[in-house]
Scaffold this motif. Sequence first.
Motif, short mmCIF file in Angstrom:
data_model
loop_
_atom_site.label_atom_id
_atom_site.label_comp_id
_atom_site.label_asym_id
_atom_site.label_seq_id
_atom_site.Cartn_x
_atom_site.Cartn_y
_atom_site.Cartn_z
N ASP A 54 0.64 -1.06 0.03
CA ASP A 54 -0.04 0.25 -0.01
C ASP A 54 0.90 1.19 -0.14
O ASP A 54 1.32 1.59 0.94
CB ASP A 54 -0.79 -0.11 1.05
N PRO A 55 1.06 1.89 -1.19
CA PRO A 55 2.11 3.07 -1.21
C PRO A 55 1.49 4.33 -0.53
O PRO A 55 2.22 5.06 -0.11
CB PRO A 55 2.13 3.11 -2.77
N THR A 56 0.07 4.39 -0.31
CA THR A 56 -0.71 5.51 0.34
C THR A 56 -0.44 5.17 1.99
O THR A 56 -0.90 6.36 2.79
CB THR A 56 -2.08 5.53 -0.21
N LYS A 57 -0.17 4.26 2.47
CA LYS A 57 -0.36 3.87 3.82
C LYS A 57 -1.51 4.26 4.39
O LYS A 57 -1.71 4.27 5.82
CB LYS A 57 0.91 4.62 4.43
N GLU A 58 -2.55 4.29 3.67
CA GLU A 58 -3.83 4.36 4.46
C GLU A 58 -4.57 3.15 4.97
O GLU A 58 -5.49 3.53 5.73
CB GLU A 58 -4.63 5.10 3.07
N ASN A 317 24.51 33.54 4.55
CA ASN A 317 24.95 32.84 3.35
C ASN A 317 26.03 31.73 3.56
O ASN A 317 27.08 31.92 4.28
CB ASN A 317 25.75 34.14 2.49
N GLY A 318 25.59 30.53 3.06
CA GLY A 318 26.43 29.40 3.35
C GLY A 318 26.02 28.62 4.53
O GLY A 318 26.56 27.60 5.12
N ALA A 319 25.03 29.07 5.44
CA ALA A 319 24.47 28.50 6.46
C ALA A 319 23.92 27.21 6.40
O ALA A 319 23.61 26.92 5.21
CB ALA A 319 23.67 29.56 7.40
N LYS A 320 23.82 26.02 7.21
CA LYS A 320 23.15 25.08 6.80
C LYS A 320 21.98 25.08 8.02
O LYS A 320 22.08 25.13 9.20
CB LYS A 320 24.11 23.90 7.22
N VAL A 321 20.73 24.43 7.25
CA VAL A 321 19.55 24.37 8.28
C VAL A 321 19.01 22.82 7.78
O VAL A 321 18.92 22.71 6.59
CB VAL A 321 18.60 25.32 7.69
N ALA A 322 18.52 22.29 8.71
CA ALA A 322 17.98 20.92 8.59
C ALA A 322 16.39 21.22 8.86
O ALA A 322 15.95 21.86 9.83
CB ALA A 322 18.40 19.98 9.73
N ILE A 323 15.61 20.59 8.02
CA ILE A 323 13.98 20.65 8.07
C ILE A 323 13.59 19.27 8.50
O ILE A 323 13.85 18.45 7.69
CB ILE A 323 13.48 21.13 6.94
N PHE A 324 12.81 19.05 9.64
CA PHE A 324 12.26 17.77 9.57
C PHE A 324 10.82 17.69 9.36
O PHE A 324 10.09 18.32 10.13
CB PHE A 324 12.48 17.37 11.39
N GLY A 325 10.53 16.82 8.19
CA GLY A 325 9.23 16.76 7.75
C GLY A 325 8.86 17.57 6.71
O GLY A 325 9.27 18.75 6.54
N VAL A 326 8.46 17.12 5.64
CA VAL A 326 8.31 17.90 4.37
C VAL A 326 6.73 17.52 3.80
O VAL A 326 6.46 17.92 2.60
CB VAL A 326 9.43 17.34 3.34
N THR A 327 6.06 16.26 4.36
CA THR A 327 4.85 15.95 3.93
C THR A 327 3.88 17.10 4.30
O THR A 327 4.12 18.18 4.96
CB THR A 327 4.30 14.65 4.49
N ASN A 331 2.21 12.05 9.68
CA ASN A 331 2.11 10.59 9.39
C ASN A 331 1.22 10.11 8.24
O ASN A 331 0.42 9.22 8.12
CB ASN A 331 1.12 10.13 10.78
N CYS A 332 1.59 11.04 7.21
CA CYS A 332 1.11 10.62 5.74
C CYS A 332 2.07 11.10 4.85
O CYS A 332 2.87 12.00 4.77
CB CYS A 332 0.04 11.90 5.57
N PRO A 333 2.33 10.06 3.73
CA PRO A 333 3.40 10.23 2.93
C PRO A 333 3.32 11.18 1.58
O PRO A 333 3.99 11.40 0.86
CB PRO A 333 3.40 8.85 2.35
N ASP A 334 1.66 11.68 1.65
CA ASP A 334 1.64 12.68 0.44
C ASP A 334 2.14 14.06 0.98
O ASP A 334 2.25 14.67 1.65
CB ASP A 334 -0.11 13.02 0.77
N ASP A 358 12.87 13.36 6.38
CA ASP A 358 11.45 12.75 6.72
C ASP A 358 11.17 11.05 6.16
O ASP A 358 11.25 10.80 5.26
CB ASP A 358 10.51 13.53 5.46
N PRO A 359 11.05 10.50 7.28
CA PRO A 359 10.93 8.93 7.02
C PRO A 359 9.41 8.35 6.64
O PRO A 359 9.36 7.30 6.09
CB PRO A 359 11.24 8.42 8.62
N VAL A 360 8.62 9.47 6.46
CA VAL A 360 7.43 9.04 6.05
C VAL A 360 7.07 9.33 4.59
O VAL A 360 6.38 8.78 3.88
CB VAL A 360 6.23 9.70 6.94
N ALA A 361 7.63 10.42 4.08
CA ALA A 361 7.37 11.13 2.79
C ALA A 361 7.75 10.15 1.54
O ALA A 361 8.53 9.23 1.64
CB ALA A 361 8.20 12.21 2.46
N ASP A 362 6.96 10.26 0.61
CA ASP A 362 7.09 9.28 -0.56
C ASP A 362 8.16 9.79 -1.53
O ASP A 362 8.21 10.91 -2.04
CB ASP A 362 5.76 9.40 -1.48
N LYS A 363 9.43 9.45 -1.43
CA LYS A 363 10.73 9.65 -1.85
C LYS A 363 10.31 9.96 -3.41
O LYS A 363 10.92 10.90 -4.08
CB LYS A 363 11.79 8.91 -1.69
#
Length: 460
Positions: A54-58, A317-327, A331-334, A358-363
């Motif tokens: 189930d690719p939607t994980k629904e 300029n040149g700084a590094k930023v991490a973002i956790f979560g992109v869906t 809890n949804c891969p969409d 993001d461990p959930v997102a559809d790569k």
Amino acid sequence: MTLYERLVNKEDKISLIGLGYVGMPIAVAFAKKVDVIGFDIHKEKIELYKSGIDPTKEVGNDVIKNTTINFTADEVRLREAKFHIVAVPTPVKEDRTPDLKPVESASRTLGRNLTKDSIVVFESTVYPGVTEEICVPILEKESGLVCGVDFKVGYSPERINPGDQEHRLENIIKVVSGMDAETLDIVAKVYELVVDAGVHKAESIKVAEAAKVIENAQRDINIAFMNELSIIFNKMDIDTKAVLEAAGTKWNFLKFSPGLVGGHCIGVDPYYLTYKAEQMGYYSQIILSGRKINDDMGKYVAESTVKKMIKANKQINGAKVAIFGVTFKENCPDVRNTKVVDVIKELEEYGIEVKVVDPVADKEDLWNEYRLNLSNTEEIKDMDAVIFAVPHEEFKAISLRDLRVFFGTAEYANNAAMEEVAATSENNIYNNSNNNVLMDIKGMFDRKEAEKIGFNYWRF
């Protein structure tokens, strides 16, 4: 014998056209009661379903493995069914006008394979009039059949909330409609097979279409108000969450929260309503104002991050930023219409290197849609700022003290003496030696604890 009776007796079949986040749960539910043909134009997706994935994980892999749905990418098999449900996406174009191509294409496909005495029910979110004025003519042209004589149509707006395991198809009242009383009765009975909460019979197809589109427009406006309050209170150095908790003690206060509003519903549906209104000569004031606020929040988060970094004496300029979560939600891969991407693009405009976890997102969807690759948590080191954008369950297991490893301050985490100092001193060693910027968009962490440890903390 009615079509409903033939379906229950398995003399006729239901087809589900579009097996995504909405279509799949519907198909699974009906397959427990009747014979179902699950059709999707994406052959790769069909192969996944056939292999029990189930690719939607629904609904989950186990459910897919055990369902009796006949999965197919062969449109000719639609001819085996007499009750058709169309559940394809209805996005907007870059100019924010309705993109009806998916529903039009689905109508052409179904029309080529439509047989006499069928009923077609659309679930896709549209503005009032689309079913009867756009979809029906396509069905007639492609099939050579006449609506009202050879086949009937209805509309039943989807209310499934992707990733929500509490509010499911079975326990949400289903709005149903039909082009006439007979059709409405059959459509209602069919959906009552799977919707335990019951159905609401709308008086017309246009009423049902309108009801759906205003549900999300109303929510969009309420969230826009919260976002505007957040902007105001941040300027006043007042914690918005604390304000909302206080106001929420009143019985009639509506408990909405500020945040990024994306996805394929709330961030899209209001444009369908305003588009139709403009065709009728009315130009929205409230709806589009709310949309503008919500559409700008990604930029607002990025700008707030940069301001925090500047105050923390970070080189931008040149700084590094991490973002956790992109869906678009937890809890949804969409990743469709996710506003986290707006944050990423805006930060990159400042010359900032952004890594996304993001461990959930559809790569695959993330790459195809935005050309974004994901990083592993282990790769997040020496960051100048960390943004928690989506509160996935996996992220909730991360403690504030664990976060320091992302800034290159892991050595503090194992120093018991420093931990004791941090717990007892108002001006602790973390505040003196670190100024790590932590942007907590959804308020996952305790603000006071974060500031006590020494994070330069911000939230809506």
